[in-house]
Structures are given as structure tokens and as C-alpha cells.
Design an enzyme around this catalytic site. Structure first.
Site, PDB file in Angstrom:
ATOM      1  CB  THR A  14      -3.258   0.490   4.913  1.00 50.60           C
ATOM      2  OG1 THR A  14      -2.540   0.504   6.194  1.00 50.60           O
ATOM      3  CG2 THR A  14      -3.510   1.424   4.075  1.00 50.60           C
ATOM      4  CB  VAL A  15      -4.293  -2.503   1.233  1.00 48.59           C
ATOM      5  CG1 VAL A  15      -5.695  -2.879   0.178  1.00 48.59           C
ATOM      6  CG2 VAL A  15      -3.324  -2.417   1.519  1.00 48.59           C
ATOM      7  CE  LYS A 106       3.461  -7.620   0.172  1.00 48.62           C
ATOM      8  NZ  LYS A 106       3.646  -6.040  -0.211  1.00 48.62           N
ATOM      9  CG  ASP A 202       7.560  -5.822   0.018  1.00 49.88           C
ATOM     10  OD1 ASP A 202       6.797  -6.496   0.243  1.00 49.88           O
ATOM     11  OD2 ASP A 202       7.536  -4.785  -1.043  1.00 49.88           O
ATOM     12  CE  LYS A 206       5.595  -5.514  -3.474  1.00 49.65           C
ATOM     13  NZ  LYS A 206       6.070  -4.484  -2.793  1.00 49.65           N
ATOM     14  N   GLY A 303      -0.121   1.948  -0.130  1.00 49.91           N
ATOM     15  CA  GLY A 303      -0.728   3.010   0.057  1.00 49.91           C
ATOM     16  C   GLY A 303      -2.142   2.125  -0.074  1.00 49.91           C
TER      17      GLY A 303
HETATM   18  N1  HSE Z   1       5.530  -2.190   1.847  1.00 53.56           N
HETATM   19  C1  HSE Z   1       5.675  -2.067   0.340  1.00 53.56           C
HETATM   20  C2  HSE Z   1       6.159  -1.292  -0.729  1.00 53.56           C
HETATM   21  C3  HSE Z   1       3.422  -2.240   0.572  1.00 53.56           C
HETATM   22  O1  HSE Z   1       6.570   0.022   0.482  1.00 53.56           O
HETATM   23  O2  HSE Z   1       6.232  -0.710  -1.064  1.00 53.56           O
HETATM   24  C4  HSE Z   1       3.207  -2.554  -1.400  1.00 53.56           C
HETATM   25  O3  HSE Z   1       3.994  -4.067  -1.692  1.00 53.56           O
END
Ligand code: HSE
Length: 439
Positions: A14-15, A106, A202, A206, A303
Site C-alpha cells: 500500500t505505502v 514502527k 501499534d 509509535k 492509508g
Molecule cells: N495500522 C496503522 C493504523 C497504520 O491503523 O494507524 C499506520 O501506522
């Protein structure tokens, strides 16, 4: 002729696809700003024959990522593969070869960032990671560069688009958790393993990176208290609304100088808190700093294109550094390496805050006094009690809001309450962050 900087892109998910699109479609625009051409030289993919929504000449593709990191003509490697093994090996090999690296990984940075950064510093190369936190929001640049003259006092963020999307959909549209998660996956926000999103990991990745950047400390993931959103029920979302709150998965970090708070958990915040109006996959973060005061970033945290936008910003920085032979100019973790300290992360038991607690209890005389008695035993004062709703399976929900309490005391009281015969289910505890809450 303008100088060309050659880029090797590892991964076209995606990215990665977003990065390739911007590099190809906005090539002129970028070079007119950066002063060098960012040339996408080679793209490494797993499957050369896969149908993609971007056209890249097969001659510019390879299924051997190690070939790319060993190509002497490539100046910058963009790691968009994810995961913590092959991605790490590729980054280390790129660094060893003296290449600059951009990553959005991350999980890798939070778990092995210290090692990677040490390798980069030794080789005097840049390892850039703006896209690893908050998608398009320039929060790494803000902390590392814009706030260089400030002591950072606190940060509070919504840093996971998937969780924010799910909570917003349940709160505003009455969606189920499962439907909202499936939608977030379809839109490309969720991690390959969505448990990392919904269980808060996640966000903790971060927060670990941000906390290190902000306070000059080593990345310390393991001590970050992490609780996700999988246990949040529509009932709690509705009670929150009645009290004037919305529930958000927050990353909270506070600087107490000799220790820091760094925690991730669902949190009730008042409607008038700006973060409570950040919905869908949007992310936001507030930073409090001594000179700047309070500032807020808001934008798409996940996204294809928003995250790719942050990768391109890193690429531009690294290309400029290469062009001016100043790689390593900005310290990777914001502080000079010899100034980075180990700072204690406060255990969750030590925090002091306000609580929403919900019990399922039998509707018998004396039950309430037993519950409030247990709270009283640990010095917890109740601000309000609400018994609402119908009997479900012979029990009723009892909701309490507490005055300021220490988490260790709250946990002991909840243990005692859970052991009561008249309490039929595990209590639900949600922390409240409300500046105007009576102590
Ligand atoms: N899975 C992560 C989110 C993607 O939903 O924010 C971006 O780091």
C-alpha cells in the site's frame, strides 16, 4: 543539469505504491523544490508478475531486494516491506554500504531501533522515519527540529487510524466492531495482523519512538502500559456519551523529569477536547512544550497517499543532505548520542487519574454498599454512582465515576469487588482525562 539521487524502493504494498506514484507523477514538482532529481531507479517486489495499480517497467524491477541494497548506484533505500527480520537485515546491509535509509517500520524501530540507529550513527548515514508515526503529520520533524529550543512536557495522541475508525463507527453509526474492522482492513489502514492495531501495540510502538525523541531517552517499548480497544462495549460508549465523553484510544506521555508516564489505553475525554472530534482514520497529537505552549497536529495517520507523503518528505531531507554532504546533521533521536539517557517509565500502578468503572451486580439490597466499601478501603472516593438499564441475566450495570485515585489502589479495590458473590462479571475500568474534572 540537475543532480540525480537514485532511490531503491523495497516493497510495493500500500505505502510503497503510494511512494512510487508520487515519485513518478510529481517528479518535476519535487525536483523544483529539492534542487535535485529524486530518481526511482529500482523497485524490489516479491512477485514480479502480480497485477498492480501502478505501471513500472519490468527492467526497473527485481525480486531480489538484497541486490538493490548492494547496488553501488543507489543512494537512498526506502524500506516498505515491514516485519522485523528481512526488513532489519536489508536496512543494516544498506547502512553498511553507506546508503541513506527511509522506513515507516514502527514495529522494527520500537523493538530494534537502538541497534539500527547505532549502526547508522557509526556510518554517518541518515535513517529517517517520519512515516512511522501519524502518517502525513510531521510530528517527528516537529519534535526533532521545530521544538529544538523547548522542554517537552507532555504529548497526547490518537495514533492508530484503525482503532479510531472502529471506535468512530461504533459511536456514530452503531456499527459492530467486526464490521468496522473489516472496513478498516479494506481501506488499507490496518496492519497485516490487525491484532497489533486493536490491542494497542501499534500505538505503543509509535509512543515508544515519540517518547524517546521528546525527552532524550532510549526507546523503551517494554515498559509502556498497553491496553487496546477489543473490550470496549457499545454500553460503555453510550454511558460515556451521557457523561459528556467520547472514548478514544490514546497514547499518553508525560514528562516528570526523573521518570516519564508512557501509556496506551482507551480513555474518556470530554466533547470539548479537540481530540474527541478526531474521527475515522484521522490521527491527531497535542504536544505541550515550555516555550511553544500547546500545539496540535491533525491529519491522516494511515492509508496509501498520506503515509507516502511523509516518506517523500524524508526522501527530500536525505537528498538535500546528500547534495550538501551533510548527512547525519540532525541527530536521529533528536539528542546528541552521548546525551541520551535511560529514564524510568512509571509503572501503570503509580499513575494518578480519574476512573469510570462499571460493574455487573445482582440487584439486591446492600450490594452497592459492599462495592463502595471496597473502594473506601483503598481510599478511593466516588464522585457519582449510576444504576441504569435493565436486568440482563439477573444482574444490573452499576456505573461509578471516581475522584482522583492511584491506580494501584484502584486495582486492589477492583480485585476485592470481583471476589464479591453479588458481582457477576469482571469490572470494566476506563481512565478519564479531563482537565475540568473535580479532583
Ligand atoms: N495500522 C496503522 C493504523 C497504520 O491503523 O494507524 C499506520 O501506522
Amino acid at each position: 543539469m540537475m543532480k540525480e539521487i537514485n532511490i531503491g524502493l523495497l516493497g510495493l504494498g500500500t505505502v510503497g505504491t503510494g511512494v512510487a506514484k508520487i515519485l513518478i507523477e510529481n517528479r518535476e514538482l519535487i525536483s523544483s523544490r529539492v534542487g535535485v532529481v529524486l530518481n526511482l531507479k529500482t523497485v524490489a517486489v516479491k512477485d514480479m508478475n502480480k497485477n498492480r495499480d501502478i505501471r513500472i517497467d519490468h527492467r526497473d524491477m527485481t525480486d531480489d531486494a538484497f541486490k538493490v541494497v548492494n547496488d553501488p548506484d543507489i543512494d537512498i533505500i526506502v524500506e516498505m516491506i515491514g516485519g522485523e527480520t528481512i526488513a532489519r537485515d536489508l536496512i543494516l546491509e544498506a547502512i553498511e554500504n553507506g546508503k541513506q535509509v527511509v522506513t515507516a517500520n514502527k514495529a522494527l524501530l520500537a523493538n530494534q531501533g537502538t541497534h539500527l540507529m547505532k549502526a547508522a550513527v557509526e556510518k554517518r548515514v541518515d535513517l529517517a522515519f517520519e512515516a512511522s508515526i501519524g502518517g502525513c503529520m510531521p510530528i517527528v520533524k516537529t519534535i526533532r527540529e521545530s521544538l529544538v529550543g523547548n522542554h517537552i512536557k507532555a504529548m497526547t495522541g490518537i495514533l492508530n487510524g484503525t482503532c479510531n475508525y472502529i471506535l468512530s463507527k461504533i459511536t456514530d453509526d452503531g456499527s459492530t466492531f467486526e464490521t468496522a474492522l473489516a472496513e478498516a482492513q479494506k481501506k488499507g489502514y490496518a496492519e497485516t495482523n490487525p491484532t497489533l492495531d486493536v490491542e494497542g501495540t501499534d500505538t505503543a510502538h509509535k509512543l515508544a519512538i515519540l517518547t524517546a525523541l521528546a525527552y532524550g531517552m532510549e526507546i523503551n517499548l517494554k515498559d509502556i502500559y498497553t491496553e487496546g480497544i477489543s473490550k470496549i462495549t457499545p454500553m460503555d460508549i453510550e454511558y460515556a456519551r451521557q457523561f459528556g465523553y467520547r472514548i478514544k484510544l490514546l497514547a499518553i506521555s508525560k514528562n516528570h523529569e526523573d521518570s516519564v508516564e508512557a501509556r496506551v489505553h482507551p480513555t474518556m475525554i470530554p466533547f470539548n477536547n479537540l481530540l474527541s472530534n478526531v474521527n475515522g482514520c484521522l490521527n491527531s497529537i497535542t504536544v505541550s512544550a515550555d516555550a511553544a505552549g500547546d500545539m496540535l497536529h491533525y491529519g491522516y495517520g494511515a492509508g496509501m497517499m498520506p503515509t507516502a507523503s511523509a516518506v517523500i518528505s524524508d526522501l527530500a531531507d536525505l537528498a538535500r543532505n546528500l547534495a550538501s554532504e551533510s548527512s547525519g546533521r540532525i541527530p536521529l533521536l533528536a539528542y546528541q548520542v552521548d546525551k541520551i539517557k535511560k529514564i524510568r517509565v512509571m509503572p501503570i500502578e503509580d499513575i494518578v487519574t480519574h476512573y469510570y468503572i462499571r460493574f455487573a451486580a445482582q440487584d439486591h439490597p446492600g450490594v452497592l454498599s459492599k462495592i463502595s466499601g471496597a473502594l473506601g478501603n483503598y481510599g478511593i472516593s466516588i464522585k457519582s454512582v449510576h444504576q441504569k438499564g435493565r436486568k440482563a441475566n439477573g444482574s444490573v450495570p452499576i456505573v461509578m465515576l471516581s475522584h482522583t485515585a492511584r491506580e494501584a489502589n484502584m486495582l486492589k479495590a477492583l480485585k476485592e469487588i470481583t471476589d464479591l458473590n453479588s458481582v457477576t462479571d469482571k469490572p470494566c475500568l476506563i481512565r478519564i482525562e479531563d482537565e475540568n474534572y473535580e479532583e
